[in-house]
Write a protein that holds these residues in place. Structure first.
Motif, PDB file in Angstrom:
ATOM      1  N   PRO A  64      15.163  33.747  22.457  1.00 13.64           N
ATOM      2  CA  PRO A  64      17.043  33.134  23.021  1.00 13.64           C
ATOM      3  C   PRO A  64      16.675  32.331  23.419  1.00 13.64           C
ATOM      4  O   PRO A  64      15.659  31.980  25.209  1.00 13.64           O
ATOM      5  CB  PRO A  64      17.057  34.542  23.799  1.00 13.64           C
ATOM      6  N   ARG A  65      18.248  31.606  23.674  1.00 11.11           N
ATOM      7  CA  ARG A  65      18.182  30.394  24.273  1.00 11.11           C
ATOM      8  C   ARG A  65      18.266  30.462  25.753  1.00 11.11           C
ATOM      9  O   ARG A  65      17.778  29.391  25.935  1.00 11.11           O
ATOM     10  CB  ARG A  65      20.826  30.338  24.287  1.00 11.11           C
ATOM     11  N   THR A  66      18.401  31.669  26.525  1.00  8.23           N
ATOM     12  CA  THR A  66      18.459  31.235  27.872  1.00  8.23           C
ATOM     13  C   THR A  66      17.134  31.090  28.665  1.00  8.23           C
ATOM     14  O   THR A  66      16.347  29.892  29.373  1.00  8.23           O
ATOM     15  CB  THR A  66      18.631  32.721  29.022  1.00  8.23           C
ATOM     16  N   LEU A  67      15.956  31.653  27.371  1.00 12.46           N
ATOM     17  CA  LEU A  67      14.861  32.153  27.641  1.00 12.46           C
ATOM     18  C   LEU A  67      14.731  30.616  27.588  1.00 12.46           C
ATOM     19  O   LEU A  67      13.347  29.744  27.978  1.00 12.46           O
ATOM     20  CB  LEU A  67      13.952  32.482  26.860  1.00 12.46           C
ATOM     21  N   ALA A  68      14.948  29.868  26.107  1.00 12.26           N
ATOM     22  CA  ALA A  68      14.312  28.427  25.684  1.00 12.26           C
ATOM     23  C   ALA A  68      14.865  27.507  27.236  1.00 12.26           C
ATOM     24  O   ALA A  68      14.365  26.389  27.578  1.00 12.26           O
ATOM     25  CB  ALA A  68      15.174  28.249  24.177  1.00 12.26           C
ATOM     26  N   LEU A  69      15.941  27.620  27.369  1.00  8.81           N
ATOM     27  CA  LEU A  69      16.159  26.768  28.506  1.00  8.81           C
ATOM     28  C   LEU A  69      16.069  27.273  29.586  1.00  8.81           C
ATOM     29  O   LEU A  69      15.588  25.814  30.100  1.00  8.81           O
ATOM     30  CB  LEU A  69      18.148  27.439  29.268  1.00  8.81           C
ATOM     31  N   THR A  70      15.112  28.286  30.323  1.00  6.05           N
ATOM     32  CA  THR A  70      14.113  28.373  31.231  1.00  6.05           C
ATOM     33  C   THR A  70      12.953  27.731  31.281  1.00  6.05           C
ATOM     34  O   THR A  70      12.270  26.544  31.392  1.00  6.05           O
ATOM     35  CB  THR A  70      14.509  29.501  31.200  1.00  6.05           C
ATOM     36  N   LEU A  71      12.785  27.832  29.609  1.00 10.40           N
ATOM     37  CA  LEU A  71      10.719  27.262  30.104  1.00 10.40           C
ATOM     38  C   LEU A  71      10.479  25.995  28.715  1.00 10.40           C
ATOM     39  O   LEU A  71      10.133  25.520  29.289  1.00 10.40           O
ATOM     40  CB  LEU A  71      10.756  27.960  28.048  1.00 10.40           C
ATOM     41  N   TYR A  72      12.012  25.366  28.354  1.00  8.20           N
ATOM     42  CA  TYR A  72      11.759  24.417  27.500  1.00  8.20           C
ATOM     43  C   TYR A  72      13.732  23.669  28.206  1.00  8.20           C
ATOM     44  O   TYR A  72      13.577  22.577  27.533  1.00  8.20           O
ATOM     45  CB  TYR A  72      12.026  24.505  26.067  1.00  8.20           C
ATOM     46  N   GLY A  73      13.652  23.911  29.000  1.00 11.87           N
ATOM     47  CA  GLY A  73      14.559  22.862  29.233  1.00 11.87           C
ATOM     48  C   GLY A  73      14.568  21.706  29.736  1.00 11.87           C
ATOM     49  O   GLY A  73      15.565  20.449  29.857  1.00 11.87           O
ATOM     50  N   ASP A  74      13.141  20.979  29.379  1.00  7.21           N
ATOM     51  CA  ASP A  74      13.322  19.619  29.229  1.00  7.21           C
ATOM     52  C   ASP A  74      12.877  18.887  28.335  1.00  7.21           C
ATOM     53  O   ASP A  74      12.841  17.805  28.147  1.00  7.21           O
ATOM     54  CB  ASP A  74      12.396  19.483  30.138  1.00  7.21           C
TER      55      ASP A  74
END
Ligand code: ADP
Ligand code: MG
Length: 801
Positions: A537-547
């Motif tokens: 999910p986008r939220t998780l992706a931003l959190t995990l892979y925000g870089d």
């Protein structure tokens, strides 16, 4: 002011009202009397009164064992004595002034020495500096991630827990007010509420109360002035309040211990925690101040206060996380230039034209994004998401080709040797269409007609003969090999590249800082493409892979059929087996995933062996079954996988933990045991193993006795084919902590934030970007506390603590 007398009188009167049932005070009258008399005796200066008092034997009363008439007589006796005492002139009964209130209730506070240590040593002192926290207990807290008392600091405000001896309306400065005396065996203190007579009515004698506020001097004595207060229903107040905090527990720590300790900690120190957020940001985002938020999060006044507190603390977690990932990205992209890879239309064209299919629109879009990244001198940092079978490998191969055409090496890293082999064979298959194979050695192929020179691809795995391995490594070092396919470990540890410019990481949730810095130490700053088939999910992706920048292949190649999915009851197991057998008879193949056994890999392997024996002995004695589990050597696993891929084995029995990320288009049946115990994403991954060919495929899910949530999952997976939708549902049902099954994913440990809260996450990210643009290194003095907090959370140069 006959304070002690008054409180005893009230209790005895209450006891009389209650019919002498020893129910007026918690813990019984005897205990109370014993404590009370100890204080009273020092207040009586007249020797005559003192001897009468002694005769009552209040310090050694036997009220509990008295008969009811005896109790009545005895209480009457005491009460009449008390009224005499109350009327005595002051010189005969000296009511002792309460002892000093600094600290008012010393036993509830850390010793002075400890407090000084905390003040001097910062909040990062070990929690063992707290009273009542032994090394053993601290170890348990450590397991929860609680190592220091960093929430703590010294405050001027005092919080005590005490008994109400007396509370009454009084006039102070001409206004109706409340005055009370509270205390316990260690001392008493006066409390006043100016201009508020109503508190008096709410404070029954002998009630337990928590008082929190500033201590001043009034009438020459220490006094709490209009403090916050709270009545406690029970002596174990912190355990019984309506909004009791629930702390995560580890084995051996009882909720009560934790709550009690936290209560102390929060009471004493929260007020002094510095707020690290810039106040202008805090105001813009309408966030509570940190100390207030901490208190309200633990012991909220009401739901609203609790929610506001959580909102602030959740914001902090996400904000710090975003600052960290942005810093990481900045560090990766700006600190050292990478190699710009110019466009290579000719070889790319040859490759794409040779494919037996057209790229989907999604593949084309993603390829464009990749090529644009590669052209830049700041190294690419991109995550490519796409369902199993969505065609990520093709796109990645095109990018590797561009690197090779630019005269650089590219690496394709995968988590397992089986997958490395599969990728090698897939990539070679694609390239052999585009060009002409001119050399075939062990684990090495060479093609002409694609680049202006021969293109060489090699597979590097541990199983290789030592001499051959060294030979390949040496040729990689000499720059003779363009594309190297292998596992992460091999590529990192043993291989010296000549000119690495692109790394593709497949099927891994995280390509961390450690891996990157390993590459950097070798002098490379390659473009990095991380690919995952787990829809995040986008939220998780931003959190995990925000870089990482995000690319998504959100479209499957045409002609793919949905996998028919069915949840079966235990009594349908035989018909499931019969169905599987029919498919095998028709020439198809099947996976059987063993029941989930959690204890250990060893037990898991044993269970798998037992299941395999049962299936091949009793259920399918006429079929050839293969087995793989985590305790087999890589070579053994490989052998079985090869047999399955070649069609030699029609049925493959596997433990759930074993990576079966292989492509066997002829496999049409996936049978999952104890399916209710897997998350939706994992079930979807299992299901993705079939449906890769042209035949209709089936996923059968067996569940013995599913829980409600298990049933919900099975219902969902039956109906939903879309991986992203399933991922969102999974996140909702399981929470992010379990989303990937374990911590290995590098999922940050969020205590307050919910990843389902997209709005808050976006806010945190926006604010982090805004701040980062203004002050990327957090060098401004105003950002010093924030920099400190960031350093604390992101310990060790980039890995989340
Ligand atoms: P992924 O790596 O995303 O799991 P692959 O790249 O391995 O997917 O592709 C899965 C299968 O689909 C392969 O056999 C591949 O050749 C095929 N494929 C890839 N792209 C397309 C397409 N656009 N049209 C048809 N088949 C495709
Ligand atoms: Mg793949």
């Amino acid at each position: 002011m006959a304070l002690n007398i008054e409180s005893l009188r009230k209790i005895l009167e209450l006891e009389r009202e209650k019919g002498y049932t020893d129910s007026a005070v918690i813990g019984g009258l005897d205990r109370f009397l014993h404590r009370w008399s100890g204080q009273a005796i020092e207040s009586i200066t007249s020797s005559e009164l003192l001897s009468r008092f002694r005769r009552l034997r209040l310090d050694d009363s036997k009220y509990a064992s008295m008969t009811q008439p005896h109790r009545q007589r005895w209480i009457d006796e005491i009460l009449s004595f008390l009224s005499e005492l109350g009327e005595m002139p002051a010189e005969k009964v000296e009511i002792k002034p309460p002892p000093s209130v600094t600290p008012p209730v010393p036993r509830r506070r850390p010793s002075v020495a400890k407090r000084q240590k905390i003040v001097g040593g910062s909040l990062d002192a070990s929690i063992t500096t707290l009273k009542g926290v032994s090394a053993a207990m601290a170890a348990k807290f450590n397991r929860l991630g609680v190592k220091t008392i960093r929430w703590l600091s010294e405050g001027e405000e005092q919080t005590i827990m005490a008994n109400v001896w007396q509370a009454q309306e009084t006039r102070l400065g001409g206004r109706r007010s409340t005055e009370a005396i509270v205390g316990d065996e260690t001392g008493n203190v006066r409390v006043v509420w100016f201009n508020n007579p109503y508190v008096a009515k709410s404070l029954p004698t002998n009630a337990r109360v928590v008082i929190s506020g500033r201590v001043g001097i009034f009438g020459g004595r220490h006094v709490f002035e209009s403090p916050e207060w709270e009545l406690l229903e029970d002596k174990e107040l912190v355990h019984t309040g309506r909004l009791v905090p629930l702390y995560s527990l580890t084995q051996g720590l009882k909720p009560r211990q934790v709550r009690k300790l936290m209560k102390e900690v929060v009471d004493q120190w929260a007020g002094q925690v510095g707020d690290f957020l810039p106040s202008e940001l805090r105001k813009r985002c309408k966030l509570l101040e940190l100390p207030h938020a901490i208190v309200q999060a633990h012991y909220p006044e009401d739901e609203t206060a609790k929610n506001n507190a959580r909102y602030r603390l959740a914001f902090d977690e996400l904000f710090i996380l975003q600052l960290g990932v942005l810093g990481r990205k900045h560090e990766w992209q700006e600190s050292q230039p990478g190699n710009p890879l110019g466009p290579q239309p000719a070889p790319l064209d040859i490759f794409l034209k040779s494919l037996p299919f057209e790229l989907t629109a999604a593949q084309q879009k993603v390829l464009k994004e990749l090529l644009a990244d590669l052209e830049k001198s700041r190294p690419m940092s991109r995550l490519l998401q796409g369902e199993v079978g969505s065609g990520k490998t093709v796109v990645a191969t095109a990018a590797l080709l561009v690197a090779a055409a630019n005269g650089y090496q590219g690496a394709f890293m995968v988590p397992t040797e089986i997958l490395a082999e599969q990728h090698f064979s897939n990539v070679c298959q694609l390239l052999s269409r585009a060009g002409k194979q001119i050399a075939e050695e062990d684990n090495l192929r060479r093609y002409s007609g694609i680049l202006s020179r021969p293109l060489t691809v090699a597979l590097l795995i541990g199983d290789l003969q030592q001499t051959r391995k060294q030979e390949i490594q040496q040729r990689i070092g000499a720059g003779e090999i363009d594309i190297i396919i292998g596992t992460h470990a091999l590529i990192q540890k043993e291989v010296g590249f000549q000119s690495l410019s692109l790394v593709v990481v497949d099927e891994q949730h995280r390509f961390g800082v450690a891996q990157r810095s390993a590459l950097r130490q070798k002098g490379f700053n390659p473009h990095v493409l991380v690919m995952t088939a787990t829809p995040i999910p986008r939220t998780l992706a931003l959190t995990l892979y925000g870089d990482l920048d995000l690319s998504v292949i959100d479209e499957l190649p045409p002609g793919r059929q949905a996998v028919k999915t069915k949840w079966l009851k235990p009594e349908q197991r035989d018909s499931a087996y019969a169905f599987l057998r029919r498919q095998v008879t028709e020439g198809r193949q099947a996976f059987i995933i063993c029941p989930l056994v959690e204890e250990s890999e060893v037990i898991q392997a044993k269970a798998a062996v037992a299941e395999y024996e049962r299936l091949s002995g009793e259920v399918f004695p006429d079929l050839k079954l293969g087995l793989i589990h985590g305790r087999m050597s890589a070579a053994e696993k490989d052998k079985v996988m090869h047999q399955f891929r070649s069609g030699e084995l029609p049925v493959l029995v596997s433990t759930p933990v074993v990576e079966v990320g292989i492509d066997v288009p002829n496999a049409t049946v996936m049978l999952v045991e104890s399916a209710d115990r897997f998350g939706l994403s994992q079930l979807h991954q299992f299901r993705g193993r079939v449906g890769r060919g042209s035949e209709q495929s089936y996923c059968m899910l067996l569940a013995e006795n599913p829980s409600e949530i298990g049933r919900e999952r099975l219902d969902i997976i039956e109906k939903v084919q879309d991986g992203f939708q399933l991922a969102e549902e999974d996140l909702r049902l399981r929470g992010p902590g379990e989303f990937f099954g374990t911590r290995q994913s590098g999922l940050p440990n969020l205590r307050m934030a919910k990843l389902s809260d997209v709005a808050l996450l976006e806010l945190a990210r926006t604010e982090a970007i805004r701040l980062f643009e203004k002050d990327p290194g957090l060098k401004k003095p105003a950002h010093a506390p924030l920099a400190k907090e960031l350093g604390r959370v992101w310990q060790g140069g980039g890995e989340l603590s």
